[in-house]
Design a protein around this motif. Structure first.
Motif, PDB file in Angstrom:
ATOM      1  N   GLU A 779       0.826  -1.204   0.000  1.00  0.00           N
ATOM      2  CA  GLU A 779       0.000   0.000   0.000  1.00  0.00           C
ATOM      3  C   GLU A 779       0.856   1.248   0.000  1.00  0.00           C
ATOM      4  O   GLU A 779       1.961   1.249   0.537  1.00  0.00           O
ATOM      5  CB  GLU A 779      -0.883   0.009   1.257  1.00  0.00           C
ATOM      6  N   ASP A 780       0.303   2.287  -0.565  1.00  0.00           N
ATOM      7  CA  ASP A 780       1.002   3.564  -0.624  1.00  0.00           C
ATOM      8  C   ASP A 780       0.047   4.609  -0.046  1.00  0.00           C
ATOM      9  O   ASP A 780      -1.059   4.770  -0.550  1.00  0.00           O
ATOM     10  CB  ASP A 780       1.309   3.872  -2.095  1.00  0.00           C
ATOM     11  N   SER A 781       0.482   5.297   0.996  1.00  0.00           N
ATOM     12  CA  SER A 781      -0.432   6.246   1.633  1.00  0.00           C
ATOM     13  C   SER A 781      -0.790   7.387   0.684  1.00  0.00           C
ATOM     14  O   SER A 781      -1.777   8.070   0.868  1.00  0.00           O
ATOM     15  CB  SER A 781       0.182   6.802   2.919  1.00  0.00           C
ATOM     16  N   ASP A 782       0.025   7.588  -0.344  1.00  0.00           N
ATOM     17  CA  ASP A 782      -0.278   8.611  -1.346  1.00  0.00           C
ATOM     18  C   ASP A 782      -1.256   8.098  -2.402  1.00  0.00           C
ATOM     19  O   ASP A 782      -1.607   8.833  -3.311  1.00  0.00           O
ATOM     20  CB  ASP A 782       1.005   9.006  -2.081  1.00  0.00           C
ATOM     21  N   PHE A 785      -0.203   3.890  -5.902  1.00  0.00           N
ATOM     22  CA  PHE A 785      -0.361   2.520  -6.366  1.00  0.00           C
ATOM     23  C   PHE A 785      -0.824   1.629  -5.232  1.00  0.00           C
ATOM     24  O   PHE A 785      -0.772   2.010  -4.054  1.00  0.00           O
ATOM     25  CB  PHE A 785       0.958   1.973  -6.933  1.00  0.00           C
ATOM     26  N   ARG A 787      -1.168  -2.857  -4.525  1.00  0.00           N
ATOM     27  CA  ARG A 787      -1.110  -4.231  -5.050  1.00  0.00           C
ATOM     28  C   ARG A 787      -1.561  -5.187  -3.963  1.00  0.00           C
ATOM     29  O   ARG A 787      -1.234  -4.992  -2.798  1.00  0.00           O
ATOM     30  CB  ARG A 787       0.322  -4.652  -5.399  1.00  0.00           C
ATOM     31  N   LYS A 807       0.864   4.326 -13.602  1.00  0.00           N
ATOM     32  CA  LYS A 807       1.872   3.356 -13.175  1.00  0.00           C
ATOM     33  C   LYS A 807       1.254   2.092 -12.624  1.00  0.00           C
ATOM     34  O   LYS A 807       1.311   1.852 -11.432  1.00  0.00           O
ATOM     35  CB  LYS A 807       2.745   3.998 -12.111  1.00  0.00           C
ATOM     36  N   PHE A 829       7.106 -11.755  -3.154  1.00  0.00           N
ATOM     37  CA  PHE A 829       7.637 -10.430  -3.512  1.00  0.00           C
ATOM     38  C   PHE A 829       7.529 -10.248  -5.020  1.00  0.00           C
ATOM     39  O   PHE A 829       7.112  -9.211  -5.510  1.00  0.00           O
ATOM     40  CB  PHE A 829       9.109 -10.302  -3.116  1.00  0.00           C
ATOM     41  N   ALA A 833       5.584  -7.558  -7.208  1.00  0.00           N
ATOM     42  CA  ALA A 833       6.316  -6.674  -8.113  1.00  0.00           C
ATOM     43  C   ALA A 833       5.777  -6.841  -9.525  1.00  0.00           C
ATOM     44  O   ALA A 833       5.857  -5.933 -10.337  1.00  0.00           O
ATOM     45  CB  ALA A 833       7.804  -6.985  -8.074  1.00  0.00           C
ATOM     46  N   ILE A 835       6.973  -8.881 -11.622  1.00  0.00           N
ATOM     47  CA  ILE A 835       8.057  -9.304 -12.500  1.00  0.00           C
ATOM     48  C   ILE A 835       8.858 -10.375 -11.779  1.00  0.00           C
ATOM     49  O   ILE A 835       8.923 -10.379 -10.554  1.00  0.00           O
ATOM     50  CB  ILE A 835       8.994  -8.118 -12.860  1.00  0.00           C
TER      51      ILE A 835
ATOM     52  N   ARG B 350       5.020  10.021   3.449  1.00  0.00           N
ATOM     53  CA  ARG B 350       4.374   9.098   2.521  1.00  0.00           C
ATOM     54  C   ARG B 350       4.817   7.711   2.983  1.00  0.00           C
ATOM     55  O   ARG B 350       6.005   7.451   3.119  1.00  0.00           O
ATOM     56  CB  ARG B 350       4.847   9.365   1.101  1.00  0.00           C
ATOM     57  N   GLU B 351       3.828   6.889   3.236  1.00  0.00           N
ATOM     58  CA  GLU B 351       4.133   5.577   3.799  1.00  0.00           C
ATOM     59  C   GLU B 351       3.935   4.495   2.746  1.00  0.00           C
ATOM     60  O   GLU B 351       2.896   4.415   2.112  1.00  0.00           O
ATOM     61  CB  GLU B 351       3.197   5.313   4.982  1.00  0.00           C
ATOM     62  N   LEU B 352       4.926   3.654   2.566  1.00  0.00           N
ATOM     63  CA  LEU B 352       4.788   2.480   1.707  1.00  0.00           C
ATOM     64  C   LEU B 352       4.797   1.256   2.604  1.00  0.00           C
ATOM     65  O   LEU B 352       5.654   1.133   3.465  1.00  0.00           O
ATOM     66  CB  LEU B 352       5.953   2.388   0.714  1.00  0.00           C
ATOM     67  N   LEU B 353       3.832   0.376   2.378  1.00  0.00           N
ATOM     68  CA  LEU B 353       3.629  -0.696   3.341  1.00  0.00           C
ATOM     69  C   LEU B 353       3.493  -2.031   2.616  1.00  0.00           C
ATOM     70  O   LEU B 353       2.765  -2.141   1.645  1.00  0.00           O
ATOM     71  CB  LEU B 353       2.328  -0.409   4.087  1.00  0.00           C
ATOM     72  N   SER B 398      11.194   8.276  -6.291  1.00  0.00           N
ATOM     73  CA  SER B 398       9.840   8.291  -6.867  1.00  0.00           C
ATOM     74  C   SER B 398       9.708   7.323  -8.045  1.00  0.00           C
ATOM     75  O   SER B 398       8.678   6.699  -8.230  1.00  0.00           O
ATOM     76  CB  SER B 398       9.416   9.690  -7.273  1.00  0.00           C
ATOM     77  N   ASP B 399      10.768   7.181  -8.831  1.00  0.00           N
ATOM     78  CA  ASP B 399      10.647   6.307 -10.003  1.00  0.00           C
ATOM     79  C   ASP B 399      10.589   4.823  -9.640  1.00  0.00           C
ATOM     80  O   ASP B 399      10.101   4.012 -10.419  1.00  0.00           O
ATOM     81  CB  ASP B 399      11.807   6.559 -10.980  1.00  0.00           C
ATOM     82  N   ALA B 401       9.381   3.753  -6.604  1.00  0.00           N
ATOM     83  CA  ALA B 401       8.579   3.606  -5.378  1.00  0.00           C
ATOM     84  C   ALA B 401       7.743   2.321  -5.365  1.00  0.00           C
ATOM     85  O   ALA B 401       7.666   1.635  -4.350  1.00  0.00           O
ATOM     86  CB  ALA B 401       7.681   4.816  -5.194  1.00  0.00           C
ATOM     87  N   GLN B 402       7.177   1.977  -6.512  1.00  0.00           N
ATOM     88  CA  GLN B 402       6.247   0.840  -6.471  1.00  0.00           C
ATOM     89  C   GLN B 402       6.948  -0.500  -6.384  1.00  0.00           C
ATOM     90  O   GLN B 402       6.317  -1.518  -6.160  1.00  0.00           O
ATOM     91  CB  GLN B 402       5.296   0.884  -7.648  1.00  0.00           C
ATOM     92  N   TYR B 403       8.243  -0.521  -6.608  1.00  0.00           N
ATOM     93  CA  TYR B 403       8.971  -1.794  -6.491  1.00  0.00           C
ATOM     94  C   TYR B 403       9.805  -1.853  -5.224  1.00  0.00           C
ATOM     95  O   TYR B 403      10.366  -2.876  -4.880  1.00  0.00           O
ATOM     96  CB  TYR B 403       9.901  -1.985  -7.682  1.00  0.00           C
ATOM     97  N   LEU B 405       9.440  -1.847  -2.014  1.00  0.00           N
ATOM     98  CA  LEU B 405       9.203  -2.759  -0.898  1.00  0.00           C
ATOM     99  C   LEU B 405       9.560  -4.201  -1.226  1.00  0.00           C
ATOM    100  O   LEU B 405       9.777  -5.008  -0.339  1.00  0.00           O
ATOM    101  CB  LEU B 405       7.726  -2.692  -0.498  1.00  0.00           C
ATOM    102  N   MET B 406       9.559  -4.519  -2.495  1.00  0.00           N
ATOM    103  CA  MET B 406       9.803  -5.907  -2.854  1.00  0.00           C
ATOM    104  C   MET B 406      11.299  -6.203  -2.875  1.00  0.00           C
ATOM    105  O   MET B 406      11.706  -7.350  -3.020  1.00  0.00           O
ATOM    106  CB  MET B 406       9.190  -6.224  -4.216  1.00  0.00           C
ATOM    107  N   PHE B 410      14.007  -6.294  -7.464  1.00  0.00           N
ATOM    108  CA  PHE B 410      12.937  -5.770  -8.315  1.00  0.00           C
ATOM    109  C   PHE B 410      13.137  -4.318  -8.687  1.00  0.00           C
ATOM    110  O   PHE B 410      12.964  -3.946  -9.822  1.00  0.00           O
ATOM    111  CB  PHE B 410      11.590  -5.991  -7.632  1.00  0.00           C
ATOM    112  N   SER B 414      13.674  -2.713 -12.319  1.00  0.00           N
ATOM    113  CA  SER B 414      12.719  -1.754 -12.870  1.00  0.00           C
ATOM    114  C   SER B 414      13.399  -0.460 -13.260  1.00  0.00           C
ATOM    115  O   SER B 414      12.939   0.244 -14.133  1.00  0.00           O
ATOM    116  CB  SER B 414      11.604  -1.477 -11.866  1.00  0.00           C
TER     117      SER B 414
END
Ligand code: FAD
Ligand code: SF4
Lengths: 894, 421
Positions: A779-782, A785, A787, A807, A829, A833, A835, B350-353, B398-399, B401-403, B405-406, B410, B414
């Motif tokens: 999760e992203d608090s912003d 994105f 998943r 994205k 993971f 991701a 991928i 900004r939290e990524l979880l 930022s580019d 960010a979505q990978y 946490l993994m 990854f 990316s």
């Protein structure tokens, strides 16, 4: 009457590894197919070398026939009000209600709606039951939606619904004009044959007349992107041009035609010059004249026409306008010279032969002739012969909506999706007292609205004849037993007839008996003295069961004079009219009924290459969706800008309270102000991307065919708050404003988008799969994105990825392949991701836990020259924090 | 004795002192006459490894890096088991408890810290221990060895106070020895100085599976017993009978020696970036110091202090010490956790979880302006160092960010190549 067990006489479960010769069930080309059967399953298919339609070829749909057979949605038992039940209970209910409705409201309060998927024998007895025994001509088919215009045009010109030529003509001609026919997608094997001919004879000219620059244009010498609906102006102009420049065949006209002068007079007045044609058609007059000259200069000209011409409010006239030109020049009935209407559905032609349309009677006889009605009634020994035409498709569903028709049986088709104004059709079916559906799939949008759903057999099980676009009758073979309690359509109709009290007249033991009866009827009084009819297969009236089983493809007429069939008709200039002469029909060309408002565009609908109708069959093979996997809208770049659209984004089309969502595909092949949308998506494959729901129910006044190709609709961008995709093993209906389903080998993929507000993605996703408790989530608090992946017993069941901008996770095949696979924690993971692990080397056993340096990395550093603990520490940090791994490092250095 | 040599006196012989000696020797100690005074009996040992010793994962000799012979071989005078009582700065000498005076040209304070006291009553009772020194561990191992011979029936064998790193490692060690352990923690979740509540809860779940019971949001008010510990009574009113107790609630810098001598300082002895105190003849390193208001509890920054000081003393090079954040790790087998930087999410982050309940994997990354300012990993700490480097480099993520946490596998992919199909 016999029991169902004895009824199934034509099913022949096959030995191991047999090859069965049958036909493809996907389109009107009617290709011959060799099916390899093993263990009661089709394991592979190939084109039949000897079949005249395809000579060994198959298109991508045909070659995946074996992959589309095992549908998880296959209906196995009769259903009554949503509950499984026995055949007797279901049919008793249906028949009693049917009878009660007839008793109270008369026979015209019931109707059959059939499809071009049915075999000729199925069609024949459905038609016989309704018109001869129930006593109504309320029987129509979805062929109405594609073919009705051509049928009437043929009748007006030739006195019968007859395609004069054959596929070979398309190869042998010098000028091939394709009008409103995206052959590349709609009739792939015919396209392949044309393409090959053009390769061998590059001097052969190919002209495509189509508002869109379709894929067929790839092989065209000239493309005329005419204004939609202006076809008849073009051909009127051509007729006038031919006359003006002395290119008509005066002798032929004199010997074999009526009505030339009248037709020319109207044409000359309306379109006096190529310039006049150019003005209406909105293409340069030079181009038009060029095509006119080609037509004039060559003896061998073939004009192929299909949906683009037919699906129009003036489709019949368009057909006649083009046939006029062929008649006026005698370019008909000769090798490489003919007008050629090409059908969409595999057995639309069979339906036309038996007369399975509301305005036809049987075996090419019509309601226009009282003697014919009498003849058929006698032949059938019909107690309740319907004396008048019935209601055509659109009118039929209107009548249901108005409550005039109270019972309808829908066979092997999905009108809740394919009819124009499909939303209204749904409403009608909801209101209707009795809806019976027989289909092989139990959960089509139409079946969902039915009271009684009856399991029917399908390709590979069905056994009977079909006729393709070139009048070629082939045997589509049944070689597998229908699963569960499924029966063949003719058997179902027969049992229903028995329940209605007509068991005696409907007691066929085998398809061949129906075929023989049909053949006999085709021959009845079929001569020049009484009324000559094109459809005549008298030579087959006594066919033995064995010969029927081994029937080689054969083109009708099949008479004692032409026992081997007839590739070309009218070579002798004899037509099926009373006086034997063809008729040129004066045509006042008309443009489509509605013109678009400033905020509207004209929506044109059609097929994409690899899908078939409403996807109920092909939608299950993932290979077929590789080509185009989401509903889309082809838009001219200028319109993209004008309406504020963006490539790849979603846009919506609106009309009549219905919405079509699709991805914007800028396409210069599109005319400005016009969009093209595929017609295949329906409620099973998309939330709201059913193009036909937006089509105005304007029909051709003569034949009742709807104007599918020309609907002014509103267009605007779909402002999405988020988008994403979902892959899952099980089929679901996501609760989401936009979704489109894509079938994978491993399950399903959904593209999703939501409007205004952002849901809590986690709650949303997890609520779609209440049975899953093992979730991994990112999760992203912003909210840029999100998943999540769901597992059962460690096996991946669901993966959902969402984003507020573009994205989304990459949709890799790899991810799809993970569905149904067990994974470990680090595999999870990768799934999140989207991928596979990019191959960061496995570190080996962890040595320095402070800096997470593994054995392999350390050994590599040592072999790269680190010869002390310090050197290692400097290079890869190990041992420099707590130092507890130093002894191990020393041991490794030794 | 050559007059030109400087007398370097080091007070305290723990990890900082040991490391300083290494750093000095690495350079050049020919100009020094070095004396080390320590009140522990052993030579400098790896205190960190006391936890594995308690858990039985290693033994005592293995962690003693510098036995007496080590000092002798290098001409370093090692005064063991002796405590320094005072510094007499005018005379440039220190006074031991035995009344001896030792002169210095330069003095290094490396007195470390001691276990913090808790307010509970009756802490003088027998079988209440701290967890700081080899002696503590010896005694704990001794009771642990004989715990089943104490016939008394108790609610728990060992009570551990403090749910920080030390307390958890003590509890784990004792549990491994077969003791029934109950851990009391004042906060609502474990490692509340390093982890957020979610990660703390994951940790608790894993430790519970290792036979440790927890009493959170509670504190011992008093111990009871005549001279042997019998039970502990809690603020909540609960009472738990036990055989032994380990207090591991934190540390207090041993600053008094320096501060009584008039050196500046508050929570510790103040030093500048070159480890000099307010008296230029006196330097300080390790847990006894205060640098820009911060004190220390992990070795990594202390190593940097030692290098800085050695550079200055041997080479007169001024390489400033920088106090960079240090990630947290816990030495409990089977528990992988990592925490660095900020760890409580606020509205400004900004939290990524990443949550995988089933596998017990939790990852949280906190960003500000798309730069990592904190990371909390539980269950799979493999990428901790990487996040930590990005945190230090203040890299814009930022580019990727979505990978992120993994893990590296990854986001590396990316950012290199946009995922080939
Ligand atoms: C059980 C345990 C586990 C730990 N695990 C980790 C870990 O995993 N990672 C990490 O980074 N850190 C860990 N630490 C902390 C680490 O051990 C300390 O940060 C480090 O030992 C501090 O070094 P120091 O030299 O400043 O203090 P110490 O090592 O405590 O040394 C100070 C020495 O000075 C002596 N002394 C004090 N006053 C006087 C005096 N007046 N006269 C003479 N001698 C005196 C003391 O007896 C002691 O021997 C752990 C600590 C403990 C107790
Ligand atoms: S062209 Fe039509 S009939 Fe032939 S294989 Fe393709 S879909 Fe089947």
């Amino acid at each position: 009457m016999t029991s169902s067990a004895q009824l199934i006489t034509s099913d022949r479960p096959q030995e191991v590894g047999t090859t069965i010769q049958t036909t493809c069930c996907y389109c009107g080309v009617g290709c011959g197919v060799d099916a390899q059967v093993q263990d009661n399953q089709v394991v592979s298919v190939s084109g039949t070398q000897a079949h005249p339609a395809n000579l060994g070829r198959l298109c991508v749909k045909g070659s995946s026939l074996h992959e589309t057979q095992r549908s998880p949605d296959r209906l196995l038992t009769p259903m009554l009000q949503g509950e499984p039940t026995s055949w007797d209970t279901a049919l008793d209910y249906a028949a009693q209600k049917f009878q009660a409705i007839i008793a109270e409201h008369g026979p015209d309060s019931v109707a059959f709606y059939l499809s071009g998927q049915l075999l000729t024998e199925d069609y024949y007895i459905a038609n016989k039951l309704m018109k001869g025994f129930v006593g109504t001509a309320n029987i129509d088919t979805n062929s109405r939606l594609c073919m009705a215009s051509a049928v009437v045009a043929h009748k007006r010109a030739f006195g019968g619904d007859t395609v004069p030529g054959c596929y070979e003509d398309l190869e042998q001609t010098d000028v091939l004009i394709l009008v409103g026919s995206n052959t590349a997608y709609a009739h792939p094997v015919v396209y392949q044959r044309i393409a090959r001919a053009k390769e061998l004879r590059p001097e052969m000219k190919i002209v495509v007349i189509d508002p869109r620059r379709t894929a067929t244009c790839e092989i065209a010498d000239i493309h005329l992107p005419i204004k939609p609906g202006s076809d008849a102006f073009f051909f009127n102009g051509l007729l006038q041009y031919l006359a003006q420049h002395g290119h008509t065949d005066v002798d032929y006209i004199a010997a074999h035609c009526n009505g030339f002068d009248e037709a020319l007079a109207v044409a000359a007045e309306q379109v006096p010059t190529p310039e006049a044609a150019a003005e209406v058609c909105e293409v340069p007059s030079g181009d038009i004249e060029h095509v006119y000259r080609l037509f004039a200069a060559h003896e061998k000209v073939v004009t192929v026409f299909s949906q683009g011409v037919n699906q129009s409010s003036s489709g019949v006239d368009k057909g006649n306008a083009l046939i006029n030109c062929h008649l006026a020049t005698g370019k008909i009935g000769k090798p490489g010279a003919t007008p050629f209407s090409i059908t969409g559905q595999p057995n639309a032609m069979g339906g036309r032969e038996v007369g399975g349309l509301a305005n036809q009677l049987a075996a090419h006889m019509g309601y226009d002739n009282p003697a014919s009605i009498e003849r058929v009634a006698q032949f059938w020994q019909a107690p309740n012969m319907a004396r008048d035409e019935g209601l055509k498709a659109v009118d039929m569903f209107d009548a249901i909506h108005e409550g005039k028709i109270k019972a309808v049986w829908v066979m092997a088709t999905n009108p809740a999706v394919t009819m124009p104004d499909a939303g209204k059709v749904r409403e009608a079916l909801q209101k209707c007292d009795l809806v019976i559906v027989s289909d092989c799939i139990g959960n089509t949008d139409t079946a969902k609205l039915a009271d009684v759903v009856l399991p029917a057999s399908t390709w590979s099980e069905k056994h009977g004849t079909v006729t393709n676009s070139e009048r070629c009758i082939s045997l589509q073979k049944g070689f597998l037993s229908p699963p569960g309690e499924a029966l063949h359509d003719w058997q179902i109709i027969m049992r229903f007839a028995e329940k209605l009290g007509f068991g005696e007249q409907f007691n066929y033991r085998h398809q061949v008996e129906i075929f023989r009866e049909h053949a006999a009827l085709s021959a009845l009084d079929n001569n020049a003295e009484v009324a000559l009819r094109g459809f005549n297969i008298s030579a087959l009236a006594d066919i033995s069961e064995q010969d029927y089983e081994n029937l080689s493809p054969i083109q009708w007429p099949v008479t004692p004079e032409s026992p081997e069939g007839t590739p070309r008709l009218f070579a002798d200039g004899q037509f099926y009219t009373a006086d034997g002469r063809a008729r040129l029909v004066p045509i006042t060309a008309r443009l489509p009924v509605k013109t678009p408002l400033p905020n509207q565009v004209i929506m044109n609908t059609g097929r994409i290459r690899d899908q078939w109708h409403t996807m109920s069959r092909t939608g299950t093979a993932s290979k077929l969706l590789g080509h185009v996997d989401e509903p889309y809208i082809d838009v001219h770049p200028d319109d993209v800008a004008r309406f504020g659209l963006l490539e790849g984004d979603l846009a919506m089309l609106k009309n009549r309270g219905s919405v079509y969502y699709g991805r914007v595909k800028p396409s210069a092949s599109q005319r400005v102000g016009e969009v093209f949308v595929p017609m295949h998506w329906n409620g099973k494959y998309a939330a709201s991307s059913c193009a036909d729901a937006l089509v105005n129910p304007y029909v051709d006044p003569i034949c009742g065919q709807p104007e599918f190709k020309h609907s002014p609709v509103m267009i605007k961008p779909f402002r999405q708050a988020w988008n994403g995709f979902l892959i899952c093993s099980q089929d679901i209906r996501p609760e989401c404003e936009y979704w489109a389903k894509i079938t994978l080998d491993t399950g399903y993929k959904f593209r999703l988008a939501g409007g205004e507000s952002l849901p809590c993605w986690r709650t949303w996703a997890h609520a779609q799969f209440p049975e899953i408790s093992d979730w991994v989530t990112v999760e992203d608090s912003d909210h840029q994105f999100f998943r999540t992946a769901g597992f059962v017993g460690g096996v991946l069941q669901v993966m959902f990825s969402a984003a507020t901008d573009k994205k989304s996770a990459p949709e890799m095949r790899w991810l799809e392949q993970q569905l149904g696979q067990a994974t470990d924690a680090s595999g999870r993971f990768a799934i999140l991701a989207g991928i596979p692990d990019a191959g960061v080397e496995d570190e080996g056993a962890m040595v320095c836990s402070c800096f997470q340096v593994g054995e392999k990395t350390i050994r590599k550093a040592i072999s790269d020259g680190c010869d002390s603990v310090e050197a290692l520490g400097n290079k890869i940090k190990c041992g420099t924090n707590c130092g507890s791994c130093i002894p191990e490092l020393k041991a490794m250095l030794r | 004795m050559s007059k030109s040599k400087q007398t370097l006196l080091i007070v305290g012989n723990g990890m900082a002192a040991g490391r300083l000696l290494d750093e000095l020797i690495k350079r050049d100690i020919s100009g020094f006459e070095i004396t080390v005074i320590g009140d522990e009996r052993q030579g400098s040992y790896n205190r960190i490894m006391l936890s594995p010793v308690l858990a039985g994962e290693t033994d005592v000799p293995a962690i003693i890096g510098k036995p007496s012979a080590w000092y002798r071989d290098r001409g370093i005078r090692f005064v063991s088991g002796v405590q320094v009582k005072a510094i007499e700065r005018e005379q440039k000498c220190v006074l031991t408890t035995e009344g001896n005076r030792l002169r210095y040209d330069h003095l290094v304070l490396a007195t470390g810290s001691r276990p913090a006291k808790i307010p509970a009553k009756n802490q003088q009772l027998e079988n209440i221990y701290s967890f700081r020194t080899l002696r503590d561990v010896d005694r704990l191992l001794n009771v642990a060895r004989f715990h089943d011979k104490h016939g008394r029936k108790t609610d728990t064998d060992a009570l551990v106070i403090g749910g920080g790193l030390l307390g958890l490692e003590a509890a784990y060690g004792l549990a491994l020895k077969g003791l029934r352990v109950t851990l009391v923690h004042r906060s609502g979740w474990l490692l509340n100085r390093q982890l957020d509540k979610a990660a703390g809860t994951y940790l608790q779940r894993v430790l519970e599976s290792k036979n440790i019971h927890f009493m959170l949001s509670d504190e011992v008010e008093r111990f009871t017993g005549s001279h042997e510990l019998k039970a502990a009574e809690f603020k909540s009113g609960r009472s738990v009978s036990c055989k032994l107790c380990v207090i591991a609630t934190g540390i207090t810098p041993n600053k008094e020696l320096g501060l009584t001598a008039g050196l500046q300082g508050d929570r510790g002895v103040s030093v500048d970036a070159y480890m000099a105190t307010s008296d230029t003849s006196i330097s300080a390193i390790g847990e006894c110091v205060e640098f820009k208001g911060a004190t220390f509890g992990l070795v990594e920054p202390i190593w940097h202090q030692c290098t800085t000081l050695a550079e200055r003393l041997c080479n007169n090079i001024k390489r400033p010490f920088e106090n960079s954040p240090v990630p947290t790790k816990l030495k409990v087998s089977g528990v992988n956790l990592f925490s660095a930087g900020e760890f409580i999410t606020t509205d400004e982050h900004r939290e990524l979880l990443y949550c995988d309940d089933q596998a017990g994997i939790y990852r949280k990354i906190l960003l500000r302006d798309n730069r990592i300012v904190g990371a909390v990993l539980f269950g799979d700490a493999r990428d901790g160092q990487d996040y930590f480097s990005m945190l230090q480099e203040k890299r814009d993520v930022s580019d990727i960010a979505q990978y992120l946490l993994m893990g590296r596998a990854f986001y590396a992919a990316s950012s290199d190549e946009p995922a080939a199909a």
